[in-house]
Design an enzyme around this catalytic site. Structure first.
Site, PDB file in Angstrom:
ATOM      1  CE1 TYR A 195      22.519   9.420  26.875  1.00 24.95           C
ATOM      2  CE2 TYR A 195      23.597   7.299  26.748  1.00 24.95           C
ATOM      3  CZ  TYR A 195      22.653   8.182  26.281  1.00 24.95           C
ATOM      4  OH  TYR A 195      21.836   7.840  25.240  1.00 24.95           O
ATOM      5  N   GLY A 222      19.229  16.191  22.728  1.00 26.83           N
ATOM      6  CA  GLY A 222      19.354  14.997  23.575  1.00 26.83           C
ATOM      7  C   GLY A 222      19.246  15.371  25.043  1.00 26.83           C
TER       8      GLY A 222
END
Length: 161
Positions: free
Chosen positions: A132, A98
């Protein structure tokens, strides 16, 4: 590390759509997927593609993807990337894929002089939000996404000033 990030190639629309469906299932939104393989192929590889896709591979096996398109900031006067989908199969999470996909998109921005990389995350998705934030992403809590679809879109299109 046995991972690679590469651009999706013509002939891989079925793979991209399979990732879209897996992501929709994870997000409990499978009922919203209307796209067909032909839709994806045309958007990514048609005469005037406006959609882009990177594939994450682990030991040569596709295990994730990122789909994006260009947006534009009138404030900065430059393009940016809007990340529509980011997904890594559960069996391959925690391997840095990711982050590698996001780094790939960040390099696209930097290399092209674009001003930002932007995306949305579902508010219930705490693991993704934490991930994130760990990369420096800022949650824009003072902005609300707006969307018009279906009959409301048709009605709006028929409106006059």
């Amino acid at each position: 590390m046995p991972s690679t990030i590469r651009r999706a190639q013509p002939g891989e629309a079925r793979l991209v759509l399979s990732f879209v469906r897996e992501l929709a299932e994870y997000e409990k939104l499978s009922h919203e997927v209307e796209a067909t393989e032909a839709d994806i192929a045309d958007a990514l590889f048609g005469e005037r593609p406006q959609l882009y896709c990177a594939i994450a591979e682990w030991n040569g096996e596709p295990v994730g993807f990122a789909v994006w398109f260009l947006n534009f900031s009138t404030f900065s006067g430059r393009h940016g990337i809007y990340l529509e989908d980011l997904y890594v199969r559960p069996s391959h999470r925690g391997k840095g894929l990711g982050k590698a996909l996001l780094a790939y998109l960040a390099r696209e921005c930097v290399d092209n002089g674009w001003s930002r990389l932007q995306w949305a995350v579902l508010d219930w998705n705490a693991p993704s939000i934490a991930f994130y934030k760990s990369l420096g992403a800022v949650m824009l809590d003072d902005w609300t996404l707006c969307r018009v679809t279906g009959p409301a879109l048709t009605q709006l299109a028929g409106s006059s000033a």
